[in-house]
Enzyme design. Structure first.
Site, PDB file in Angstrom:
ATOM      1  N   ASP A   9       4.126  -3.045  -3.149  1.00 37.45           N
ATOM      2  CA  ASP A   9       5.389  -2.634  -2.568  1.00 37.45           C
ATOM      3  C   ASP A   9       5.345  -2.916  -1.071  1.00 37.45           C
ATOM      4  O   ASP A   9       4.274  -3.102  -0.484  1.00 37.45           O
ATOM      5  CB  ASP A   9       5.624  -1.133  -2.806  1.00 37.45           C
ATOM      6  CG  ASP A   9       7.102  -0.754  -2.695  1.00 37.45           C
ATOM      7  OD1 ASP A   9       7.407   0.450  -2.777  1.00 37.45           O
ATOM      8  OD2 ASP A   9       7.942  -1.661  -2.508  1.00 37.45           O
ATOM      9  N   GLU A  50       7.335  -6.948   1.233  1.00 36.59           N
ATOM     10  CA  GLU A  50       7.071  -6.954  -0.207  1.00 36.59           C
ATOM     11  C   GLU A  50       6.190  -8.137  -0.598  1.00 36.59           C
ATOM     12  O   GLU A  50       5.243  -8.001  -1.377  1.00 36.59           O
ATOM     13  CB  GLU A  50       8.388  -6.991  -0.972  1.00 36.59           C
ATOM     14  CG  GLU A  50       9.145  -5.679  -0.894  1.00 36.59           C
ATOM     15  CD  GLU A  50      10.626  -5.815  -1.217  1.00 36.59           C
ATOM     16  OE1 GLU A  50      11.136  -6.953  -1.227  1.00 36.59           O
ATOM     17  OE2 GLU A  50      11.251  -4.770  -1.442  1.00 36.59           O
ATOM     18  N   ASP A  75       8.772  -3.200  -7.913  1.00 28.02           N
ATOM     19  CA  ASP A  75      10.163  -2.778  -8.017  1.00 28.02           C
ATOM     20  C   ASP A  75      11.106  -3.691  -7.233  1.00 28.02           C
ATOM     21  O   ASP A  75      12.297  -3.387  -7.106  1.00 28.02           O
ATOM     22  CB  ASP A  75      10.330  -1.310  -7.601  1.00 28.02           C
ATOM     23  CG  ASP A  75       9.915  -1.048  -6.161  1.00 28.02           C
ATOM     24  OD1 ASP A  75       9.035  -0.202  -5.943  1.00 28.02           O
ATOM     25  OD2 ASP A  75      10.475  -1.683  -5.254  1.00 28.02           O
ATOM     26  N   ASP A 124       4.117   2.433  -3.213  1.00 29.90           N
ATOM     27  CA  ASP A 124       5.102   2.906  -2.249  1.00 29.90           C
ATOM     28  C   ASP A 124       4.466   3.880  -1.264  1.00 29.90           C
ATOM     29  O   ASP A 124       4.720   3.821  -0.050  1.00 29.90           O
ATOM     30  CB  ASP A 124       6.256   3.578  -2.995  1.00 29.90           C
ATOM     31  CG  ASP A 124       7.301   4.140  -2.056  1.00 29.90           C
ATOM     32  OD1 ASP A 124       7.367   5.378  -1.914  1.00 29.90           O
ATOM     33  OD2 ASP A 124       8.033   3.357  -1.443  1.00 29.90           O
ATOM     34  N   HIS A 256      -7.368 -18.129  31.433  1.00 37.56           N
ATOM     35  CA  HIS A 256      -7.786 -18.122  32.836  1.00 37.56           C
ATOM     36  C   HIS A 256      -8.460 -19.439  33.223  1.00 37.56           C
ATOM     37  O   HIS A 256      -8.893 -20.226  32.365  1.00 37.56           O
ATOM     38  CB  HIS A 256      -8.764 -16.968  33.082  1.00 37.56           C
ATOM     39  CG  HIS A 256     -10.017 -17.076  32.258  1.00 37.56           C
ATOM     40  ND1 HIS A 256     -11.072 -17.902  32.591  1.00 37.56           N
ATOM     41  CD2 HIS A 256     -10.368 -16.470  31.097  1.00 37.56           C
ATOM     42  CE1 HIS A 256     -12.028 -17.797  31.682  1.00 37.56           C
ATOM     43  NE2 HIS A 256     -11.626 -16.939  30.753  1.00 37.56           N
ATOM     44  N   ARG A 308     -11.590 -12.771  36.214  1.00 38.84           N
ATOM     45  CA  ARG A 308     -11.161 -14.160  36.138  1.00 38.84           C
ATOM     46  C   ARG A 308      -9.685 -14.284  35.740  1.00 38.84           C
ATOM     47  O   ARG A 308      -9.004 -15.215  36.172  1.00 38.84           O
ATOM     48  CB  ARG A 308     -12.047 -14.938  35.159  1.00 38.84           C
ATOM     49  CG  ARG A 308     -12.200 -14.310  33.774  1.00 38.84           C
ATOM     50  CD  ARG A 308     -13.405 -14.945  33.074  1.00 38.84           C
ATOM     51  NE  ARG A 308     -13.654 -14.486  31.723  1.00 38.84           N
ATOM     52  CZ  ARG A 308     -14.380 -13.427  31.411  1.00 38.84           C
ATOM     53  NH1 ARG A 308     -14.881 -12.648  32.391  1.00 38.84           N
ATOM     54  NH2 ARG A 308     -14.622 -13.101  30.149  1.00 38.84           N
ATOM     55  N   GLU A 332     -11.247 -10.000  26.727  1.00 42.38           N
ATOM     56  CA  GLU A 332     -11.976 -10.871  25.815  1.00 42.38           C
ATOM     57  C   GLU A 332     -12.869 -10.056  24.889  1.00 42.38           C
ATOM     58  O   GLU A 332     -13.166  -8.882  25.139  1.00 42.38           O
ATOM     59  CB  GLU A 332     -12.799 -11.892  26.621  1.00 42.38           C
ATOM     60  CG  GLU A 332     -13.615 -12.890  25.796  1.00 42.38           C
ATOM     61  CD  GLU A 332     -12.771 -13.754  24.866  1.00 42.38           C
ATOM     62  OE1 GLU A 332     -12.258 -13.203  23.872  1.00 42.38           O
ATOM     63  OE2 GLU A 332     -12.651 -14.967  25.116  1.00 42.38           O
TER      64      GLU A 332
END
Length: 455
Positions: A9, A50, A75, A124, A256, A308, A332
Site C-alpha cells: 500500500d 503505491e 487495494d 496500510d 567544492h 573547503r 561529507e
C-alpha cells in the site's frame, strides 16, 4: 517452488503531499509475517507511493527466495490492473516504476489481485507509520509486535520446517530473519526500511497531514473510480501538467574546489582533518563564482559546514551579494580510519572492510565511519528541508562528492551502486529540479566548462 503473498500500500497526505508506503510478505498457509518494508518518500502522489510499495514488497520476497511465486494483493485498482496488463500505462511517471516492478520476478511468477481496503490493513498501517516517522524526521522501524524473527527464532524455524509448495516456510523465515536480526534502515529507489534488515532512506522533516496511524494512508479509496483511471492509464500530472505544478525548486549542486588531498585521490570526509582550499582550489572557486554570477539564476546559497565548502561558497557569495547558510546535512561522509588514505592504502590495510563497502550500501568504513545508507538518510532529509523552505527558488548547495552523487541518484531512482559509476570533478556543477508532484528532473551533471574557460 516457495510461495508468498505480498500485500502493499502507499499513500500521500495531500496527493501530492508527504507520502510513504508499506509492504508485507506473508506465509500463504499461516498468514505469518515473514518480512515488512516501509519508507517515507517525501512529497509524492498516491500512485507513486503505491508503486513504490509494490516494488519494496516484491524485493523483500525476492530477498527471501528469488525462485518464489508471488501473489500480490493491493487495494489500488490502478496498480493491479496496470501490472496485470489489462490497463495501458500512459503516465510517464508510472512507466519506469511499473517496469522496475516487472523486473524483480519473472512475469509468470507473479499474479495480482485487487482487495478491499479493509483487507489491506497491515500494509496500510505500515504506510502510515512511515509517514508519521517522516514527520518526526526519523526512519521507520518495525513495531515490536510485528518485527522480524530474531536469530534464535529463525534457527528454530529452520530446524522444524513446514512444507509450503516445494520449499519450507521454516527456511523462508530463517532466511528472512538471518538476513538481519533487528530492524534496518532503507534503500531509496523503493526498497525502504525492511524488518529483515534492509536499508533506508528519505526520512524527512517535511510537514505531514493529520491522518492518524491506521487511517487509509491519507488518500481516497482506489475502489471508487478515479478520473480517467481506466484503460487509458492514470490522469496526466508531472511534466504533462506543468502549468499546474508551478516553478520547480532547483538545487544547483556545486562540489567544492580542490584541496591538497584532491589530486592525490585521498579519502577526505568529515571524520578527519578539515583541509582548506589549495591555490588551485581557490582559482576554481573564483571561476565558478564568475560563471554563476553570469548566469544570474542563483537566489540562495547553502553550504556544508566543512571549511573547503565554506571557502568555495564565500567566493560565490561575494560575487552574487548573497549570504551563506550552513546545513549540517550536507557534510561529507565520515570515512573513519580511511581518512587521508588512498584507495590502494585502504585496500592494503583493510581489504575485507573495503570489499564490504564496495558491495553494500549498509557497510561502513573501518573505525566507525558512515555507510552510504546513513549518508543517504541525512542528505535526503536535508534536501526535503531545503525544498520546503525555498519552494520555487534556485538554491546553490556547496557540498561534497557523496552528497551530490546521492542527490542525483535519488532523483534518478538509481540503485546505490550507481554512485561508483558517476564522475564528479572538483568545482563541478550539477543540478536537479524538484516539482510539486514529488517528481525530480536531473538537469546537469559534472559541468566543468567554467574551469576550462578560465584556464
Amino acid at each position: 517452488m516457495p510461495s508468498f503473498v505480498v500485500e502493499a500500500d502507499g499513500g500521500s497526505r495531500g496527493n501530492p503531499g508527504p507520502a510513504g508506503y508499506g509492504a508485507v510478505v506473508l506465509d500463504p498457509v499461516t498468514g505469518e509475517t515473514l518480512a515488512e518494508a516501509a519508507e517515507y518518500i517525501g512529497v509524492a502522489t498516491n500512485n507513486v507511493a503505491e508503486y513504490k510499495g509494490l516494488i519494496a514488497g516484491l524485493r523483500a520476497a525476492r530477498d527471501i527466495a528469488p525462485d518464489a511465486s508471488v501473489r500480490v494483493r493491493m487495494d489500488s485498482k490502478l496498480v493491479v490492473e496496470q501490472m496485470s496488463g489489462r490497463w495501458k500505462i500512459k503516465h510517464p511517471d508510472m512507466k519506469p516504476l511499473a517496469a522496475e516492478a516487472a523486473r524483480i520476478f519473472p512475469r509468470s511468477a507473479v499474479t495480482y489481485e485487487w482487495i478491499p481496503r479493509e483487507q489491506n490493513k497491515h500494509a496500510d498501517r505500515l504506510a502510515n507509520e512511515a509517514m508519521d516517522a517522516g514527520k518526526r524526521g526519523k526512519q521507520w522501524e518495525p513495531s515490536r509486535s510485528t518485527a522480524a524473527l530474531d536469530t534464535s527464532a529463525a534457527r528454530a524455524a529452520a530446524e522444524e520446517p513446514r512444507t509450503v509448495g516445494d520449499a519450507t516456510a521454516g527456511a523462508a523465515r530463517a532466511r528472512a530473519a538471518l538476513a538481519g536480526a533487528g530492524a534496518g534502515a532503507g534503500a531509496g529507489a523503493g526498497a525502504g526500511a525492511v524488518s529483515r534488515a534492509a536499508t533506508a532512506e528519505t526520512p524527512s522533516g517535511a510537514p505531514s497531514g493529520t491522518f492518524p496511524t491506521g487511517s487509509a494512508a491519507g488518500r481516497e479509496s482506489d475502489a471508487r473510480p478515479q478520473p480517467e483511471a481506466d484503460a487509458a492509464g492514470a490522469p496526466p500530472v508531472g511534466w504533462a501538467a506543468s502549468a499546474d505544478l508551478g516553478t520547480p525548486t532547483t538545487l544547483v549542486l556545486l562540489r567544492h574546489g580542490e584541496t591538497a588531498l584532491t589530486p592525490e585521490k585521498r579519502f577526505s570526509g568529515s571524520g578527519g582533518g578539515d583541509p582548506e582550499l589549495s591555490p588551485v582550489g581557490r582559482r576554481q572557486a573564483e571561476a565558478v563564482a564568475a560563471a554563476l554570477a553570469a548566469r544570474g539564476t542563483v537566489q540562495e546559497i547553502v553550504s556544508s559546514p566543512l571549511r573547503r565548502c565554506r571557502e568555495t561558497a564565500e567566493a560565490v557569495a561575494a560575487r552574487l551579494g548573497l549570504d551563506v547558510r550552513i546545513e549540517e546535512g550536507l557534510r561529507e561522509t565520515d570515512f573513519g580510519a580511511w581518512e587521508g588514505l588512498t584507495f590502494a592504502e585502504v585496500q592494503q590495510r583493510h581489504p575485507e572492510d573495503l570489499a564490504a563497502w564496495l558491495s553494500s550500501a549498509k557497510a561502513a568504513p573501518t573505525g566507525g565511519g558512515e555507510s552510504f545508507t546513513s549518508v543517504s538518510r541525512r542528505v535526503s532529509a536535508a534536501r526535503d528541508r531545503l525544498i520546503a523552505r525555498s519552494p520555487g527558488r534556485t538554491v546553490l548547495l556547496v557540498t561534497h562528492v557523496t552528497p551530490v552523487k546521492t542527490l542525483v541518484r535519488l532523483a534518478l531512482g538509481a540503485p546505490p551502486e550507481s554512485m561508483f559509476r558517476m564522475e564528479l570533478s572538483a568545482a563541478s556543477v550539477s543540478a536537479v529540479a524538484y516539482y510539486a508532484d514529488g517528481n525530480a528532473s536531473v538537469r546537469l551533471l559534472n559541468d566543468t566548462s567554467h574551469l576550462r574557460a578560465g584556464a
